[in-house]
Motif scaffolding. Structure first.
Motif, mmCIF file in Angstrom:
data_model
loop_
_atom_site.group_PDB
_atom_site.id
_atom_site.type_symbol
_atom_site.label_atom_id
_atom_site.label_comp_id
_atom_site.label_asym_id
_atom_site.label_seq_id
_atom_site.Cartn_x
_atom_site.Cartn_y
_atom_site.Cartn_z
ATOM 1 N N ALA A 75 -82.296 -20.551 -27.706
ATOM 2 C CA ALA A 75 -82.561 -21.622 -26.724
ATOM 3 C C ALA A 75 -84.033 -21.746 -26.376
ATOM 4 O O ALA A 75 -84.472 -22.801 -25.914
ATOM 5 N N ILE A 76 -84.827 -20.671 -26.558
ATOM 6 C CA ILE A 76 -86.270 -20.784 -26.222
ATOM 7 C C ILE A 76 -87.159 -20.634 -27.460
ATOM 8 O O ILE A 76 -88.384 -20.703 -27.349
ATOM 9 N N ASP A 90 -80.173 -23.690 -17.766
ATOM 10 C CA ASP A 90 -79.958 -24.959 -18.478
ATOM 11 C C ASP A 90 -81.309 -25.448 -19.022
ATOM 12 O O ASP A 90 -82.348 -24.801 -18.832
ATOM 13 N N GLU A 91 -81.289 -26.609 -19.663
ATOM 14 C CA GLU A 91 -82.488 -27.121 -20.319
ATOM 15 C C GLU A 91 -83.632 -27.321 -19.306
ATOM 16 O O GLU A 91 -84.793 -27.009 -19.590
ATOM 17 N N ALA A 92 -83.276 -27.830 -18.118
ATOM 18 C CA ALA A 92 -84.313 -28.086 -17.100
ATOM 19 C C ALA A 92 -84.972 -26.764 -16.688
ATOM 20 O O ALA A 92 -86.209 -26.685 -16.560
ATOM 21 N N SER A 123 -90.677 -22.508 -28.296
ATOM 22 C CA SER A 123 -91.451 -22.905 -27.098
ATOM 23 C C SER A 123 -92.482 -21.816 -26.797
ATOM 24 O O SER A 123 -92.407 -20.704 -27.326
ATOM 25 N N ARG A 136 -85.223 -24.102 -18.478
ATOM 26 C CA ARG A 136 -86.051 -23.609 -19.596
ATOM 27 C C ARG A 136 -87.374 -24.362 -19.671
ATOM 28 O O ARG A 136 -88.417 -23.779 -19.929
ATOM 29 N N GLU A 137 -87.320 -25.668 -19.401
ATOM 30 C CA GLU A 137 -88.575 -26.447 -19.425
ATOM 31 C C GLU A 137 -89.514 -25.978 -18.312
ATOM 32 O O GLU A 137 -90.709 -25.813 -18.517
ATOM 33 N N GLN A 138 -88.942 -25.763 -17.124
ATOM 34 C CA GLN A 138 -89.783 -25.298 -16.006
ATOM 35 C C GLN A 138 -90.357 -23.912 -16.304
ATOM 36 O O GLN A 138 -91.501 -23.612 -15.982
ATOM 37 N N ALA A 176 -85.510 -19.138 -16.275
ATOM 38 C CA ALA A 176 -85.383 -19.728 -17.615
ATOM 39 C C ALA A 176 -84.739 -18.754 -18.597
ATOM 40 O O ALA A 176 -84.130 -19.173 -19.579
#
Ligand code: HEM
Length: 364
Positions: free
Chosen positions: A67-68, A172-174, A71, A176-178, A166
């Motif tokens: 999932a990461i 969740d995706e949000a 990034s 992970r983005e943060q 994260a």
């Protein structure tokens, strides 16, 4: 709350998980079919797993969680000492151990006490403020020792919180983005630090490695300090609420951490078929290593296991205890009402660490 935790992942937030842990320790090994995971519970089984080269900190095919992967957070995670094995781990470990050994613990304790004193003086001495201190201080004290500007310490602690969120199993995706954005900001801030004092020791220790390894592992140390540090500090406060105890005495910490551990388990991934402490494990198996059960094993040596054992054992133990002592000193000086704090105490639902909250409804 029921007398027995419903499953192993709820044990750390149960009011008294220790009879459950002791019964698992007596069995040595247990297969939890609902989670599809082995539990290593006796002291012998836990030591065998932690010492076995067949038991890795990451699955062989997944050095970084998918999932990461790709990034900035995934790239940083993949460079952490905590997430490596073999020769890469050994080199990073030498560097991180040398860096952490270069920090005088008395200075770290005094600086943590000063930071905690300032934090507590900024408002009413409520349970919520103390929860705020528990979230702030472990990361802030470490960041301050690295030369972080005082005005940026709260933001640094918040960014590490976003990284933790994260990486949580339910992110969740949000989130992970943060977490990735927070990771990038922290890396930028680390690169801008003056590079004097303790940070110079880190640079020297990482001389044979590259700059990205240094930055990632500085961030990794801040990450490692957060939840475990919050657990340690909140436990020390809860014990003080039950009765006075001498937190200046190292022996008292060991006794208490054995009886009421903070870090309850860690995880290993089996890379090849192996037999450990009488149990056959297959490549691909997962093992939950129950440090809290091993500490209580009647057949074990009766020692606290909170800081792990073997090649991945915590290099930050001395520093974490110094920070907690600094916080307790500041709380004593501020006149904390210890027993009142216990009235609202709850445990956070975090599977591997026992973290208390003292303020009504204060989230994390
Ligand atoms: C200043 C605070 C801290 C720092 C900088 C720190 C740093 C680290 C690092 C870098 C590792 C990875 C070591 C390796 O893989 O070779 C580690 C492992 C570990 N830490 Fe800490 N830590 C801190 C606080 C704590 C606290 C408060 C606890 C427990 C109460 C704790 C428990 C552990 C455990 C159990 C491991 C081993 C995990 C495993 O074997 O899977 N740490 N720590």
């Amino acid at each position: 709350m029921s007398a027995w935790p419903e499953n192993i992942l709820l044990a750390s937030s149960h009011s008294d998980p220790y009879p459950f842990y002791r019964s698992l320790a007596e069995q040595g090994w247990h297969y939890d079919a609902s989670l599809g995971i082995w539990l290593a519970a006796s002291h012998r089984a836990v030591r065998a797993v932690l010492d076995s080269p067949a038991c890795r900190v990451r699955p062989l095919a997944q050095p970084v969680p998918p999932a990461i992967a790709g990034s900035i957070l995934g790239q940083t995670f993949g460079r952490w000492l905590r997430m490596r094995d073999g020769a890469a781990h050994a080199g990073l470990r030498r560097a991180v151990m040398a860096s952490l050994a270069g920090l005088p613990l008395q200075e770290a304790e005094a600086s943590a006490a000063a930071l905690a004193g300032r934090f507590l003086s900024e408002g009413e001495l409520s349970g919520r403020r103390i929860d705020g201190l528990i979230d702030f201080l472990p990361v802030a004290a470490l960041a301050a020792a690295l030369g972080w500007p005082v005005a940026g310490l709260s933001a640094a602690a918040e960014r590490i919180a976003l990284v933790c969120r994260a990486l949580a199993a339910d992110a969740d995706e949000a989130a992970r983005e943060q977490g990735a954005a927070a990771c990038q900001s922290l890396l930028d801030e680390l690169a801008a630090l003056p590079g004097e004092g303790w940070l110079r020791r880190w640079r020297e220790a990482f001389m044979d490695l590259d700059e990205t390894a240094l930055a990632a592992n500085l961030l990794g140390a801040l990450f490692q300090s957060r939840d475990a540090g919050a657990g340690l500090l909140s436990a020390a406060i809860a014990w003080r609420g039950e009765a006075p105890w001498d937190w200046r005495d190292e022996g008292q910490w060991s006794q208490r951490l054995r009886a009421d551990p903070v870090l309850h388990h860690t995880r290993r991934f089996v890379a090849e078929d192996v037999e450990l402490a009488g149990q056959r494990l297959k490549a691909g198996d997962q093992v939950l290593v129950l440090l809290a059960a091993a500490a209580q094993d009647p057949a074990g040596p009766g020692e606290a296991m909170d800081f792990g054992r073997g090649r991945h054992a915590c290099p930050g133990e001395g520093l974490a205890l110094a920070i907690a002592r600094g916080a307790l000193r500041a709380l004593e000086e501020a006149g904390a009402d210890w027993s009142a704090l216990l009235k609202q105490m709850v445990f956070l639902p975090i599977p591997n660490a026992r973290i208390r909250r003292f303020g009504e409804g204060s989230a994390r």
